[in-house]
Design a protein around this motif. Structure first.
Motif, PDB file in Angstrom:
ATOM      1  N   SER A   1      30.638  46.355  41.956  1.00 26.47           N
ATOM      2  CA  SER A   1      30.250  44.969  42.200  1.00 26.47           C
ATOM      3  C   SER A   1      30.417  44.167  40.919  1.00 26.47           C
ATOM      4  O   SER A   1      29.933  44.578  39.855  1.00 26.47           O
ATOM      5  N   LEU A   2      31.103  43.038  41.007  1.00 27.83           N
ATOM      6  CA  LEU A   2      31.344  42.214  39.823  1.00 27.83           C
ATOM      7  C   LEU A   2      30.047  41.720  39.196  1.00 27.83           C
ATOM      8  O   LEU A   2      29.970  41.475  37.997  1.00 27.83           O
ATOM      9  N   ASN A   3      29.018  41.564  40.017  1.00 28.64           N
ATOM     10  CA  ASN A   3      27.751  41.041  39.505  1.00 28.64           C
ATOM     11  C   ASN A   3      26.894  42.110  38.838  1.00 28.64           C
ATOM     12  O   ASN A   3      25.873  41.798  38.230  1.00 28.64           O
ATOM     13  N   SER A   4      27.285  43.366  38.973  1.00 28.92           N
ATOM     14  CA  SER A   4      26.445  44.442  38.427  1.00 28.92           C
ATOM     15  C   SER A   4      26.621  44.614  36.917  1.00 28.92           C
ATOM     16  O   SER A   4      25.766  45.179  36.250  1.00 28.92           O
TER      17      SER A   4
ATOM     18  N   SER B   1      35.978  41.833  34.819  1.00 28.86           N
ATOM     19  CA  SER B   1      37.217  41.675  35.584  1.00 28.86           C
ATOM     20  C   SER B   1      37.888  43.008  35.865  1.00 28.86           C
ATOM     21  O   SER B   1      38.600  43.159  36.858  1.00 28.86           O
TER      22      SER B   1
ATOM     23  N   TYR C   1      27.882  42.236  33.521  1.00 26.69           N
ATOM     24  CA  TYR C   1      28.352  40.934  33.048  1.00 26.69           C
ATOM     25  C   TYR C   1      27.998  40.769  31.567  1.00 26.69           C
ATOM     26  O   TYR C   1      27.174  41.503  31.011  1.00 26.69           O
TER      27      TYR C   1
ATOM     28  N   PHE D   1      36.202  41.529  30.197  1.00 23.99           N
ATOM     29  CA  PHE D   1      35.430  40.387  30.676  1.00 23.99           C
ATOM     30  C   PHE D   1      36.258  39.103  30.584  1.00 23.99           C
ATOM     31  O   PHE D   1      37.005  38.896  29.621  1.00 23.99           O
TER      32      PHE D   1
ATOM     33  N   LYS E   1      27.053  33.619  33.279  1.00 20.30           N
ATOM     34  CA  LYS E   1      27.264  35.065  33.339  1.00 20.30           C
ATOM     35  C   LYS E   1      28.766  35.316  33.479  1.00 20.30           C
ATOM     36  O   LYS E   1      29.383  34.901  34.459  1.00 20.30           O
ATOM     37  N   TYR E   2      29.338  35.962  32.485  1.00 19.71           N
ATOM     38  CA  TYR E   2      30.772  36.238  32.508  1.00 19.71           C
ATOM     39  C   TYR E   2      31.003  37.601  33.149  1.00 19.71           C
ATOM     40  O   TYR E   2      30.669  38.641  32.585  1.00 19.71           O
ATOM     41  N   ASN E   3      31.578  37.569  34.330  1.00 20.42           N
ATOM     42  CA  ASN E   3      31.723  38.783  35.130  1.00 20.42           C
ATOM     43  C   ASN E   3      32.771  39.738  34.578  1.00 20.42           C
ATOM     44  O   ASN E   3      33.704  39.345  33.881  1.00 20.42           O
TER      45      ASN E   3
END
Length: 287
Positions: A211-214, A229, A216, A254, A225-227
């Protein structure tokens, strides 16, 4: 009578010497008194430049420096400034560097019509990197001026990425887990970090990176919040499994613009599962 005349001449000589000394003293010191306003005026004209003013001044200065650095005819002066890291990375030395730069179209014949412009300025508050673009055979090329301090710099011809300013390894301990973080590559819109996760605990930790949000990153003075990549764990691109007593090497990329990369101060793992079923988060404070 003769003695009186001699004494008279001696007095006159002493008088002249004293007069000359007085004139010299007046010439030296008078500006500091009757010209005290002028001194005050001079002092008030000396102002400490702001960071922005300094960058703008140096940006223009280095534009003309670059024209000399990329000029084939001036290479004897250029070679002494090339950064050691750039030389090592490309297996270069004083004997093969010229041919390498020419073969890769990184040197040219500068003319009055040659265009050089600044692409970016990157700083960690101590060092600066001024990146410039110039044309060689209708191709855009880059040169980086790495300024350690005022008028002391090296240069790099890196074309794929940007020189790293702060290459210090950060070591963060959270409980029995140790993280070692360092920058691998810096790009115009992203940054690649290497993180070693050393598990000195008796528990297994699984870091969810699907998950990109997990995962950052945070930048100082910025609420964004820089996810993540992309992530690479060995040959895998899934979850990070940290077993007791193990070390896992992870590469995290990131999406952070170049001008903000120096100010990354936190990497956050928000969804970590322990083998006992507990879910935890870990924030790595880098500065």
């Amino acid at each position: 009578m003769v003695e009186d005349k001699e004494k008279k001449y001696i007095y006159i000589a002493f008088g002249l010497i004293i007069l000359i000394l007085l004139i010299v003293i007046i010439l030296i010191w008078s500006p500091m008194f009757n010209g005290s306003k002028s001194i005050s005026k001079k002092l008030t004209t000396i102002k400490l430049s702001t960071t922005e003013e300094y960058e703008n001044i140096k940006k223009e200065e280095y534009k003309y420096v670059v024209k000399q650095l990329v000029n084939k005819e001036n290479f004897e002066n250029t070679i002494d400034l090339i950064d050691n890291e750039y030389m090592k990375k490309n297996n270069l030395n004083s004997k093969n560097i010229y041919n390498y730069l020419v073969d890769n179209n990184l040197l040219t014949n500068i003319s009055n019509t040659s265009i050089v412009y600044n692409k970016s300025i990157k700083s960690d508050g101590k060092k600066y990197i001024y990146t410039y673009s110039y044309q060689v055979n209708n191709e855009e090329k880059l040169i980086h001026i790495i300024e350690n301090y005022y008028n002391d710099y090296t240069i790099s011809f890196d074309q794929e990425n940007y020189p790293i300013i702060n290459d210090k390894e950060n070591i963060i301990n959270i409980g029995n887990i140790q993280f070692k973080s360092s920058v691998v590559n810096s790009y115009s819109e992203s940054i690649l970090l290497k993180i070693n996760i050393i598990n000195n605990d008796t528990e297994q930790f699984v870091f969810d990176v699907n998950s990109l949000n997990s995962v950052y990153a945070k930048v100082k003075g910025d609420n964004i919040k820089y996810n993540l990549s992309s992530v690479v764990v060995g040959n895998e691109t899934s979850s990070i499994v940290s077993l007791p007593g193990s070390t896992v090497e992870v590469y995290l990329n990131f999406k952070i613009p170049l001008e903000k990369q120096c100010y990354i101060d936190e990497i956050c793992f928000s969804d970590i599962k322990k083998s006992n079923g507990e879910s935890v988060s870990m924030n790595l404070l880098l500065n």
